[in-house]
Design a protein around this motif. Structure first.
Motif, PDB file in Angstrom:
ATOM      1  N   LEU A  13     -88.863 -48.210 -12.061  1.00  0.00           N
ATOM      2  CA  LEU A  13     -87.930 -49.209 -12.965  1.00  0.00           C
ATOM      3  C   LEU A  13     -86.463 -49.517 -12.320  1.00  0.00           C
ATOM      4  O   LEU A  13     -86.082 -48.456 -12.093  1.00  0.00           O
ATOM      5  CB  LEU A  13     -88.009 -48.855 -14.365  1.00  0.00           C
ATOM      6  N   GLN A  14     -85.976 -50.392 -12.374  1.00  0.00           N
ATOM      7  CA  GLN A  14     -84.571 -50.719 -11.865  1.00  0.00           C
ATOM      8  C   GLN A  14     -83.877 -51.571 -13.027  1.00  0.00           C
ATOM      9  O   GLN A  14     -84.474 -52.263 -13.722  1.00  0.00           O
ATOM     10  CB  GLN A  14     -84.669 -51.400 -10.691  1.00  0.00           C
ATOM     11  N   ARG A  35     -90.446 -44.704 -14.100  1.00  0.00           N
ATOM     12  CA  ARG A  35     -91.552 -45.581 -13.607  1.00  0.00           C
ATOM     13  C   ARG A  35     -92.341 -46.369 -14.671  1.00  0.00           C
ATOM     14  O   ARG A  35     -92.451 -46.065 -15.811  1.00  0.00           O
ATOM     15  CB  ARG A  35     -92.452 -44.820 -12.417  1.00  0.00           C
ATOM     16  N   CYS A  36     -92.907 -47.433 -14.270  1.00  0.00           N
ATOM     17  CA  CYS A  36     -93.764 -48.232 -15.058  1.00  0.00           C
ATOM     18  C   CYS A  36     -95.087 -47.788 -15.561  1.00  0.00           C
ATOM     19  O   CYS A  36     -95.486 -47.099 -14.694  1.00  0.00           O
ATOM     20  CB  CYS A  36     -94.014 -49.553 -14.312  1.00  0.00           C
ATOM     21  N   HIS A  37     -95.225 -47.715 -16.900  1.00  0.00           N
ATOM     22  CA  HIS A  37     -96.416 -47.008 -17.457  1.00  0.00           C
ATOM     23  C   HIS A  37     -97.848 -47.950 -17.127  1.00  0.00           C
ATOM     24  O   HIS A  37     -99.045 -47.159 -17.035  1.00  0.00           O
ATOM     25  CB  HIS A  37     -96.278 -46.715 -18.784  1.00  0.00           C
ATOM     26  N   ARG A  38     -97.761 -48.938 -16.411  1.00  0.00           N
ATOM     27  CA  ARG A  38     -98.600 -49.821 -16.240  1.00  0.00           C
ATOM     28  C   ARG A  38     -98.903 -49.603 -14.510  1.00  0.00           C
ATOM     29  O   ARG A  38    -100.205 -49.208 -14.451  1.00  0.00           O
ATOM     30  CB  ARG A  38     -98.383 -51.191 -16.452  1.00  0.00           C
ATOM     31  N   THR A  48     -94.617 -57.576 -14.505  1.00  0.00           N
ATOM     32  CA  THR A  48     -93.483 -58.187 -15.278  1.00  0.00           C
ATOM     33  C   THR A  48     -92.897 -57.285 -16.360  1.00  0.00           C
ATOM     34  O   THR A  48     -92.218 -57.734 -17.393  1.00  0.00           O
ATOM     35  CB  THR A  48     -93.876 -59.496 -15.867  1.00  0.00           C
ATOM     36  N   GLU A  49     -93.465 -55.967 -16.472  1.00  0.00           N
ATOM     37  CA  GLU A  49     -93.021 -54.942 -17.632  1.00  0.00           C
ATOM     38  C   GLU A  49     -91.576 -54.801 -17.512  1.00  0.00           C
ATOM     39  O   GLU A  49     -91.028 -54.702 -16.307  1.00  0.00           O
ATOM     40  CB  GLU A  49     -94.041 -53.703 -17.343  1.00  0.00           C
ATOM     41  N   SER A  50     -90.900 -54.720 -18.586  1.00  0.00           N
ATOM     42  CA  SER A  50     -89.543 -54.219 -18.854  1.00  0.00           C
ATOM     43  C   SER A  50     -89.390 -53.253 -19.871  1.00  0.00           C
ATOM     44  O   SER A  50     -90.243 -53.556 -20.978  1.00  0.00           O
ATOM     45  CB  SER A  50     -88.403 -55.586 -19.052  1.00  0.00           C
ATOM     46  N   VAL A  51     -88.565 -52.733 -20.017  1.00  0.00           N
ATOM     47  CA  VAL A  51     -88.315 -51.649 -21.418  1.00  0.00           C
ATOM     48  C   VAL A  51     -86.656 -51.093 -21.319  1.00  0.00           C
ATOM     49  O   VAL A  51     -86.224 -51.187 -20.445  1.00  0.00           O
ATOM     50  CB  VAL A  51     -89.227 -50.331 -21.056  1.00  0.00           C
ATOM     51  N   GLY A  52     -86.472 -50.971 -22.528  1.00  0.00           N
ATOM     52  CA  GLY A  52     -84.833 -50.617 -22.937  1.00  0.00           C
ATOM     53  C   GLY A  52     -84.367 -49.036 -22.554  1.00  0.00           C
ATOM     54  O   GLY A  52     -85.447 -48.294 -22.585  1.00  0.00           O
TER      55      GLY A  52
END
Length: 802
Positions: free
Chosen positions: A626-627, A618-621, A640-644
């Protein structure tokens, strides 16, 4: 350990890779198991056998007086430190390495009896005292042993026998005063104390202890199936060209109803981590306990006082009776092959034992089925040998007068359509020869060939012995001929069957500290077995049954309502609660050679983009899930957060290492340090894992254990309830995993004297566990004891004053 050790696998696979292409093709395209066996066996060279012999030499399975002395000395140190459980295990290892009728074995038995006495195992202690005396326990030490015997008898409420033991002891004092003055005084004081206890008990009624065996009351089938022995009358046997044989409900079946109760046709104890002989003499002998040290090698019963085979140090049994039965049925052949069988793996061992047990079937049926099937596969029997001569039984097979094969509608059934829970049923389990890789078939065939060569070289009566009860002694040397090939093919068939048909016998093992008031358990694999009836059940990733074991007996219960006409389904391992559909299907295809189309698989295939699932990040913000695939994006409406994914997976691995370190501190009693680490892990997990992630549940469960160990029952319950929520999401409210977690929560409430909460949780835990195990499960009985105790504590309601 199912397959041979890695060194032998690598050796054989390299041998395969160096074979000319033409020979590889010949073996790969063999039309019959006979061709596969003969071609592979012809390629087994003396240097191959020498390499295998060197590998086998790494396992210590013989008797060794040096080992006996070492284990006894280490056991004495454990005993002096009051670690009586550890001492008993080491004394048992000493017993296994001692020869019969030796001072070594008598001393180990006597010392083990002392450890058992301190563990409260008085009946077993008495048996070890008798064993020590039978094997020549030194006369100068007999007074100590007789005193211990008298104390056991007093504790067990048998004062008359205790009095006679004291009389015998005093007579030995008078006849042979071999003790020093100080020793005599100590023994006299102890004797006086025991005499007082005897006098106190003499006016009480004689109490005989209940037998220390598992009761199977309440576990019997209400009405046994006339078509399928060991199955309930609520099911029937069907066959389908695509699905093969399977079981179907003949009426509505309620959750918890017992559908199958079956003893394994054959089982082999999983040896665990049996170490190869190390080069260093200081570490030559393994002191850690394995399953083989704590369970009977025949019936799998747990025992702290195993009786060893007189010929090897590996095989151990719960009683002399089990040892004799094993010897008569198969161990007389296996005894000298222990190191080889450990090297070749459990599957090869099960294959050998299956053929050995086949000798005890009705001779007419076995010869017709075995040799008839072999002939149909192209196996030529030796000239001038009849099938009856090939399998020499002693009774001879006089009842069989016809050579006609009887065709039955369902393989494994007799002429009347009754499913035979015997070798005939085992033989008809599919080997899936066409699905196994050529390399795997070559490995199995060469391993079985090597085993057959050793059987022949050792001159053992593996397949031609008369079936008369034998004394525990070395087998006489027979003359084995070409007929061994028939049995080699049979063993190869069984070894190929096992990948799809072997059933892992499991048990619940307690982990963590022995002093812990809260049970922490895990399911461990105890043995590999073949069950003819259990093998009839097809797979579902969401099964409608639950399987459990007591020793070698499997019980299958309905885990949910099964309607009349529905198939009875079992899970082969990949379960919808533990992995996604793609991983499940891949595992089932690679091991069982089918594409699963059970309802959960079909549902998941139809909605592949249903979301990130329970093991989500899940998003840390904004904490939304997350998907995505390689790059994950926040599902929150305004984020608009994204992560590898690689970064998150790496972070998860680091977290799991931290949790593992905390659990190690917990096991070692460093509670404050464990809690500090776990609270850090909890905070880290909340920042990037979903609330339902399994690691979150693992952290909460560990925190619950830590606070319980400190006696902070309120905090323990809070964390355990969070763990329970994760378990419910992953496994469902009626799952066996949920039952075990509810059991732990009941223990926490009980120890914290939260009576209403404890009673409510006990009721929920009982309801779930009864479905999976029936009334005689240890946890259910513990729950009933807690409930009885709590009900006694409840205040008696006072009626209104008149």
């Amino acid at each position: 350990m199912d397959l041979p050790v890695d060194e032998w696998k690598s050796y054989v696979l390299q041998k395969w890779s160096l074979l000319p292409k033409s020979i590889q093709v010949t073996i790969s395209t063999s039309e019959t198991l006979n061709d596969l066996f003969l071609h592979s066996s012809a390629l087994l060279q003396p240097e191959d056998e020498m390499f295998l012999k060197r590998l086998s030499g790494g396992y210590v399975v013989g008797k060794d007086p040096d080992a006996s002395l070492l284990y006894r000395e280490k056991g004495n140190k454990k005993f002096q430190a009051k670690d009586y459980m550890g001492a008993a295990v080491l004394y048992s290892k000493g017993v296994s390495h001692s020869g019969p009728n030796s001072t070594d074995i008598s001393l180990c038995y006597a010392n083990r009896s002392a450890a058992l006495f301190h563990l409260g195992q008085y009946e077993t202690c008495l048996k070890d005292i008798v064993r020590a005396q039978m094997h020549g326990y030194p006369e100068r030490l007999q007074p100590k042993l007789l005193l211990r015997k008298a104390e056991c008898l007093v504790t067990l409420g048998r004062p008359q026998e205790a009095s006679q033991t004291i009389i015998d002891l005093e007579s030995s004092f008078a006849a042979k005063p071999t003790l020093s003055a100080s020793q005599f005084q100590i023994l006299q004081r102890t004797l006086c104390r025991v005499k007082v206890k005897v006098q106190e008990k003499k006016n009480l009624p004689e109490i005989f202890p209940e037998a220390l065996t598992k009761t199977f009351e309440g576990m019997d089938l209400r009405e046994e199936n006339e078509q399928i022995p060991g199955a309930s009358s609520s099911v029937t046997l069907h066959i389908d060209p695509l699905k093969g044989r399977f079981l179907v409900a003949t009426k509505d079946i309620l959750p918890g109803e017992l559908l199958v109760k079956e003893d394994a046709f054959v089982s082999v104890l999983n040896p665990g981590e049996v170490p190869l002989r190390p080069h260093s003499l200081e570490s030559k002998w393994e002191i850690q306990a394995t399953s083989g040290d704590l369970h009977c090698h025949r019936c799998l019963r747990h025992t702290l006082a195993p009786v060893p085979c007189e010929g090897c140090s590996y095989a151990k049994y719960c009683s002399q009776e089990c040892m004799q039965q094993a010897w008569d049925r198969y161990h007389s052949v296996e005894c000298s092959l222990g190191a080889l069988l450990l090297t070749l793996g459990v599957f090869c061992h099960v294959a050998l034992r299956s053929t050995l047990l086949a000798r005890f079937e009705d001779v007419g049926k076995v010869i017709k089925k075995l040799c008839g099937e072999m002939s149909n596969q192209g196996i030529c029997l030796p000239e001038s040998k009849t099938p009856a001569q090939i399998l020499k039984y002693g009774q001879g097979g006089e009842g069989e007068k016809t050579d006609k094969a009887v065709e039955t509608p369902i393989p494994g059934c007799d002429i009347n359509g009754k499913y035979e829970r015997n070798y005939n049923a085992i033989f008809h389990l599919l080997p899936h020869t066409e699905n196994h890789s050529p390399e795997y078939k070559f490995l199995c065939a060469v391993s079985v060939s090597a085993l057959c060569r050793q059987l022949e070289a050792a001159g053992l009566q593996a397949f031609t012995t008369d079936l008369k009860p034998t004394k525990l002694k070395a087998a006489e040397t027979p003359v084995l001929g070409a007929e061994l090939n028939v049995w080699g093919v049979a063993m190869l068939r069984h070894m190929l069957q096992l990948q799809c048909n072997a059933q892992a016998i499991t048990t619940i093992q307690q982990t963590g500290s022995k002093e812990s008031l809260i049970a922490d358990t895990r399911r461990v694999r105890l043995a590999t077995a073949l069950f003819p009836v259990v093998s009839l059940l097809n797979h579902s990733c969401s099964p409608n049954t639950s399987v459990s074991f007591i020793g070698t007996i499997a019980t299958i219960r309905a885990s949910q309502l099964i309607r009349s006409g529905q198939e009875i389904l079992h899970c082969y391992g990949p379960h919808e609660s533990r992995m996604g559909v793609a991983e499940r299907r891949q595992k089932l295809r690679s091991q069982y050679f089918f594409d699963c189309d059970c309802p959960p698989c079909e549902r998941e295939k139809q909605r592949p983009s249903a979301g990130p699932g329970r093991e989500a990040f899940r998003c840390h913000r904004c904490r939304a899930l997350l998907q995505g695939d390689d790059v994950l994006s926040c599902s929150g409406p305004a984020c608009t957060e994204s992560v590898g994914r690689d970064l998150l997976v790496s972070r998860l691995q680091d977290l799991q290492q931290q949790v593992g370190a905390a659990q190690k501190h917990l096991r070692n009693g460093r509670l404050e340090l464990a809690i500090q680490l776990l609270l850090g892990c909890q905070s880290d997990a909340e920042s990037f894992l979903s609330a339902e992630h399994s690691v979150v549940g693992e952290i909460e469960d560990a925190l619950a254990q830590a606070y319980a160990a400190l006696g902070d029952w309120e905090k323990s319950a809070t964390h355990l309830q969070k763990s329970l929520q994760v378990v419910e999401v992953h496994h469902g409210p009626s799952s066996v995993e949920m039952g075990h977690e509810l059991f732990k929560l009941a223990q926490v409430f009980f120890n914290g004297c939260a009576i209403p909460e404890a009673l409510n949780t006990i009721q929920k835990a009982e309801k779930v566990l009864l479905v999976h195990y029936g009334p005689w499960n240890d946890e259910i009985r513990e729950l009933q004891k807690m409930k009885s105790c709590l009900l006694d504590l409840l205040p008696i309601p006072v009626g209104p004053k008149e």
